[in-house]
Design a protein around this motif. Structure first.
Motif, PDB file in Angstrom:
ATOM      1  N   SER A   9       3.990   5.570 -10.741  1.00 35.03           N
ATOM      2  CA  SER A   9       3.651   4.230 -10.274  1.00 35.03           C
ATOM      3  C   SER A   9       3.975   4.099  -8.787  1.00 35.03           C
ATOM      4  N   VAL A  10       3.251   3.198  -8.165  1.00 37.31           N
ATOM      5  CA  VAL A  10       3.403   2.925  -6.742  1.00 37.31           C
ATOM      6  C   VAL A  10       4.740   2.231  -6.497  1.00 37.31           C
ATOM      7  N   ARG A  11       5.354   2.561  -5.382  1.00 38.29           N
ATOM      8  CA  ARG A  11       6.583   1.880  -4.956  1.00 38.29           C
ATOM      9  C   ARG A  11       6.228   0.822  -3.923  1.00 38.29           C
ATOM     10  N   ALA A  12       7.022  -0.221  -3.845  1.00 42.59           N
ATOM     11  CA  ALA A  12       6.742  -1.374  -2.989  1.00 42.59           C
ATOM     12  C   ALA A  12       6.586  -1.018  -1.514  1.00 42.59           C
ATOM     13  N   ASP A  13       7.257   0.017  -1.051  1.00 43.22           N
ATOM     14  CA  ASP A  13       7.203   0.360   0.374  1.00 43.22           C
ATOM     15  C   ASP A  13       6.023   1.265   0.734  1.00 43.22           C
ATOM     16  N   GLU A  14       5.134   1.544  -0.209  1.00 42.71           N
ATOM     17  CA  GLU A  14       4.030   2.474   0.031  1.00 42.71           C
ATOM     18  C   GLU A  14       2.713   1.777   0.375  1.00 42.71           C
ATOM     19  N   TRP A  15       2.797   0.640   1.021  1.00 40.54           N
ATOM     20  CA  TRP A  15       1.607  -0.165   1.291  1.00 40.54           C
ATOM     21  C   TRP A  15       0.568   0.571   2.130  1.00 40.54           C
ATOM     22  N   GLU A  16       0.989   1.399   3.061  1.00 39.64           N
ATOM     23  CA  GLU A  16       0.012   2.100   3.898  1.00 39.64           C
ATOM     24  C   GLU A  16      -0.818   3.086   3.071  1.00 39.64           C
ATOM     25  N   LYS A  17      -0.197   3.739   2.106  1.00 35.33           N
ATOM     26  CA  LYS A  17      -0.943   4.650   1.225  1.00 35.33           C
ATOM     27  C   LYS A  17      -1.835   3.867   0.262  1.00 35.33           C
ATOM     28  N   VAL A  18      -1.360   2.698  -0.189  1.00 36.62           N
ATOM     29  CA  VAL A  18      -2.187   1.842  -1.044  1.00 36.62           C
ATOM     30  C   VAL A  18      -3.458   1.468  -0.282  1.00 36.62           C
ATOM     31  N   LYS A  19      -3.292   1.057   0.962  1.00 39.57           N
ATOM     32  CA  LYS A  19      -4.434   0.676   1.808  1.00 39.57           C
ATOM     33  C   LYS A  19      -5.356   1.867   2.028  1.00 39.57           C
ATOM     34  N   ALA A  42     -11.872  -5.141   2.719  1.00 41.57           N
ATOM     35  CA  ALA A  42     -10.607  -4.397   2.693  1.00 41.57           C
ATOM     36  C   ALA A  42     -10.126  -4.084   4.105  1.00 41.57           C
ATOM     37  N   GLU A  43     -11.032  -3.662   4.961  1.00 39.91           N
ATOM     38  CA  GLU A  43     -10.640  -3.293   6.321  1.00 39.91           C
ATOM     39  C   GLU A  43     -10.211  -4.494   7.155  1.00 39.91           C
ATOM     40  N   SER A  44     -10.633  -5.681   6.773  1.00 37.70           N
ATOM     41  CA  SER A  44     -10.258  -6.881   7.543  1.00 37.70           C
ATOM     42  C   SER A  44      -8.941  -7.496   7.070  1.00 37.70           C
ATOM     43  N   ARG A  45      -8.373  -6.991   5.999  1.00 35.32           N
ATOM     44  CA  ARG A  45      -7.130  -7.553   5.468  1.00 35.32           C
ATOM     45  C   ARG A  45      -5.936  -7.176   6.357  1.00 35.32           C
ATOM     46  N   THR A  46      -4.968  -8.074   6.395  1.00 36.83           N
ATOM     47  CA  THR A  46      -3.781  -7.885   7.232  1.00 36.83           C
ATOM     48  C   THR A  46      -2.802  -6.901   6.588  1.00 36.83           C
ATOM     49  N   ASP A  47      -1.894  -6.397   7.405  1.00 35.99           N
ATOM     50  CA  ASP A  47      -0.829  -5.537   6.873  1.00 35.99           C
ATOM     51  C   ASP A  47      -0.010  -6.289   5.828  1.00 35.99           C
ATOM     52  N   GLU A  48       0.197  -7.586   6.053  1.00 38.24           N
ATOM     53  CA  GLU A  48       0.959  -8.400   5.095  1.00 38.24           C
ATOM     54  C   GLU A  48       0.276  -8.404   3.731  1.00 38.24           C
ATOM     55  N   PHE A  49      -1.055  -8.488   3.708  1.00 34.88           N
ATOM     56  CA  PHE A  49      -1.798  -8.432   2.451  1.00 34.88           C
ATOM     57  C   PHE A  49      -1.489  -7.133   1.710  1.00 34.88           C
ATOM     58  N   TRP A  50      -1.558  -6.000   2.430  1.00 35.23           N
ATOM     59  CA  TRP A  50      -1.333  -4.698   1.805  1.00 35.23           C
ATOM     60  C   TRP A  50       0.117  -4.534   1.370  1.00 35.23           C
TER      61      TRP A  50
END
Length: 184
Positions: A9-19, A42-50
């Protein structure tokens, strides 16, 4: 299939890989019939979203599973959402029983046909079937009428068409078919 891939499962700090993986999925030629989101969205979403998406991917009764290569690259993903009885689902229809809902299925093209998708699904379903209070009696997913490759895989895995059909939200003239897998 190389057993060195890890299903987890994905970990909370892996947002860049999720994106990164989501954008790769939305660049796939099958994306228009596989996902309800576009590449531009998807490309227009903010880092906060991811960041929020990654946090939610392993919280409560929701899990995003990834297939991770030995070098750390993510090569596939599937997410399990638990839909609670009586609560409206994405299609604004009250859920009749607490169930799992698989979404966001993607495996990189070079990994298709290797058994990786089966391993991802096995990890996701193992988690889904382990839930208690209440236990899930079935898992479902929806397949666009023009996504025959995905429908064939789901059927080989054991999912069966339920007969429930919904319009595609962005294209009401198109249909998605519900497939279900009962608890073993």
């Amino acid at each position: 299939m190389d057993d060195q891939y890890v299903m987890r499962s994905v970990r909370a700090d892996e947002w860049e890989k999720v994106k990164q993986l989501r954008i790769a999925a939305l660049k796939d030629p099958a994306a228009p019939v596989a996902f309800l989101e576009t590449l531009d969205q998807a490309e227009s979403r903010t880092d906060e979203f991811w960041q929020d998406r990654a946090k939610g991917a392993s919280h409560g009764r929701r899990r995003q599973f990834v297939a991770e290569a030995p070098d750390g690259e993510w090569v596939g993903s599937v997410t399990v959402l638990v839909e609670e009885c009586g609560i409206p689902d994405f299609f604004d229809r009250a859920v009749e029983q607490t169930q799992g809902h698989l979404v966001g299925v993607f495996v990189r093209p070079e990994q298709r046909g290797t058994g990786l998708t089966e391993r991802l699904f096995a990890a996701a379903l193992e988690w889904a079937w382990s839930l208690e209070g209440p236990a899930l009696e079935r898992v479902r997913l929806f397949v666009h009428e023009d996504n025959a490759r995905a429908a064939a895989f789901y059927q080989r895995f054991g999912f069966r068409a339920s007969g429930h059909v919904v319009p595609v939200p962005a294209d009401p003239g198109a249909r998605e078919f519900e497939y279900v897998l009962p608890r073993p």
